[in-house]
Design an enzyme around this catalytic site. Structure first.
Site, PDB file in Angstrom:
ATOM      1  N   LYS A   1       0.841  -1.202   0.000  1.00 52.34           N
ATOM      2  CA  LYS A   1       0.000   0.000   0.000  1.00 52.34           C
ATOM      3  C   LYS A   1       0.872   1.247   0.000  1.00 52.34           C
ATOM      4  O   LYS A   1       0.593   2.213  -0.712  1.00 52.34           O
ATOM      5  CB  LYS A   1      -0.944  -0.016   1.211  1.00 52.34           C
ATOM      6  CG  LYS A   1      -2.076  -1.017   1.035  1.00 52.34           C
ATOM      7  CD  LYS A   1      -2.874  -1.255   2.307  1.00 52.34           C
ATOM      8  CE  LYS A   1      -3.861  -2.399   2.070  1.00 52.34           C
ATOM      9  NZ  LYS A   1      -4.628  -2.765   3.277  1.00 52.34           N
TER      10      LYS A   1
ATOM     11  N   GLN B   1      -4.810  -1.287   9.407  1.00 46.52           N
ATOM     12  CA  GLN B   1      -4.690  -2.634   8.834  1.00 46.52           C
ATOM     13  C   GLN B   1      -5.323  -3.667   9.762  1.00 46.52           C
ATOM     14  O   GLN B   1      -4.993  -3.729  10.943  1.00 46.52           O
ATOM     15  CB  GLN B   1      -3.208  -2.958   8.579  1.00 46.52           C
ATOM     16  CG  GLN B   1      -2.974  -4.278   7.870  1.00 46.52           C
ATOM     17  CD  GLN B   1      -3.535  -4.298   6.441  1.00 46.52           C
ATOM     18  OE1 GLN B   1      -3.374  -3.355   5.681  1.00 46.52           O
ATOM     19  NE2 GLN B   1      -4.215  -5.376   6.092  1.00 46.52           N
TER      20      GLN B   1
ATOM     21  N   ASP C   1     -11.394   2.985   3.586  1.00 44.34           N
ATOM     22  CA  ASP C   1     -11.808   1.597   3.354  1.00 44.34           C
ATOM     23  C   ASP C   1     -13.311   1.478   3.146  1.00 44.34           C
ATOM     24  O   ASP C   1     -13.787   0.427   2.717  1.00 44.34           O
ATOM     25  CB  ASP C   1     -11.386   0.723   4.550  1.00 44.34           C
ATOM     26  CG  ASP C   1     -10.020   0.084   4.349  1.00 44.34           C
ATOM     27  OD1 ASP C   1      -9.682  -0.197   3.182  1.00 44.34           O
ATOM     28  OD2 ASP C   1      -9.315  -0.127   5.341  1.00 44.34           O
TER      29      ASP C   1
END
Ligand code: NAP
Length: 281
Positions: free
Chosen positions: A52, A96, A119
């Site tokens: 990422k 995460q 997200d």
């Protein structure tokens, strides 16, 4: 049969983002910023986070990487996320998952303001999606929609069947297809006759987590088949679809690897850019 090339589409999306992030920087005097928080040393999570961050660099996004030890306390993580929430240089925050077991994931994610929820996991963003309003949508299902768009597959009026109803894939996938005017059926482990449901699909999306679960007898001739599944079998990545047999019937199909997988990070970066643009609007 056309093979849907996720690697190529992902590269195209990233190249377009580079132009957008450069324009953002010129106009607003700062880069689009994405914060990534990793708690602990889970090797798979470390790889995801590294990818990422590399993706950010390539797309001209400033990344803010924060690594906390596996024994970080609930308040330490919440304080970090809250500080990122207050930082004007950070347009998106990603924690995460999974977090170490002693941490309350829900409370930590609640520290991310909706505007920075890259997200698309927050109840508000899911609510907006359910109401077909603008917001941030989970990366994997929006990656599927991007693939369909780039291959000029219009869901309007089509019968779409989504197998899987998780909050991060199946559910938002079904809502996106509905918002794109498909007639949508959502299947899951309690579906009475899965084969009959799948066999009706013009667009079949498999997000189950079981290798080669969707077999050719479950697929209509000419269907578009999208395989979200990532399963490791004997050290190899295998999808939820029996690719070899199903590809003989499908009009379009995504391979595993190289289909939906490469889209997820591209869409994360795209979400970060969209959050930044909304923040200055
Ligand atoms: P999940 O949370 O485990 O959900 C799986 C879904 O499949 C559930 O809704 C479950 O039904 C359903 N299911 C399980 N067994 C079934 C059966 N026998 N018949 C019908 N439905 C069944 O998994 P997920 O997080 O959505 O992920 C799904 C797959 O996508 C996994 O392979 C994962 O690795 C992959 N994935 C890929 C990406 C990517 O970047 N490409 C991103 C995320 C996930 P119930 O709800 O009834 O239990």
């Amino acid at each position: 049969m056309t093979l849907i090339d996720g690697k190529k589409v992902s590269a195209d999306v990233r190249a377009e983002l580079k132009t957008e992030t450069a324009a953002f920087e010129t106009q607003y005097g700062k880069k689009v910023g994405l914060a990534v928080v990793l708690v602990g040393e889970d090797p798979a999570s470390q790889v995801y986070v590294r990818n990422k961050i590399r993706g950010c660099e390539e797309a001209g996004i400033r990344s803010f990487a924060h690594y906390l030890p596996a024994n970080a306390s609930q308040s330490e993580v919440e304080e970090l996320v809250s500080a990122l929430a207050a930082d004007d240089n950070v347009h998106g925050i990603l924690v995460q998952l999974p977090l170490p077991k002693h941490l309350d994931e829900e409370k930590i994610l609640a520290c991310i303001p909706t505007a920075k929820d890259v997200d698309g996991f927050s109840a508000e963003n899911i609510g907006r999606l359910a109401m077909n309003e603008e917001g941030t949508v989970a990366c994997t299902p929006s990656g599927v929609m991007e693939l369909l768009k780039r291959y000029e597959i219009d869901p309007r009026g089509k019968k779409a069947v989504v197998v899987g109803r998780s909050n991060i894939v199946g559910r938002p996938m079904a809502l996106l297809l509905l918002n794109a005017d498909a007639t949508v059926t959502v299947c899951h482990s309690r579906t009475a006759d899965l084969k009959a449901e799948c066999a009706q699909a013009d667009i079949l999306v498999a997000a189950i987590g079981k290798p080669k679960f969707i077999t050719a007898d479950m697929v209509k001739d000419g269907a578009v088949v999208v395989d979200v599944g990532i399963n490791r079998v004997d050290g190899k990545l295998v999808g939820d679809v029996d690719f070899e047999e199903v590809s003989k019937k499908a009009s379009y199909i995504t391979p595993v690897p190289g289909g939906v997988g490469p889209m997820t990070i591209a869409m994360l970066l795209k979400n970060a850019v969209a959050c930044a643009k909304r923040a200055v609007r």
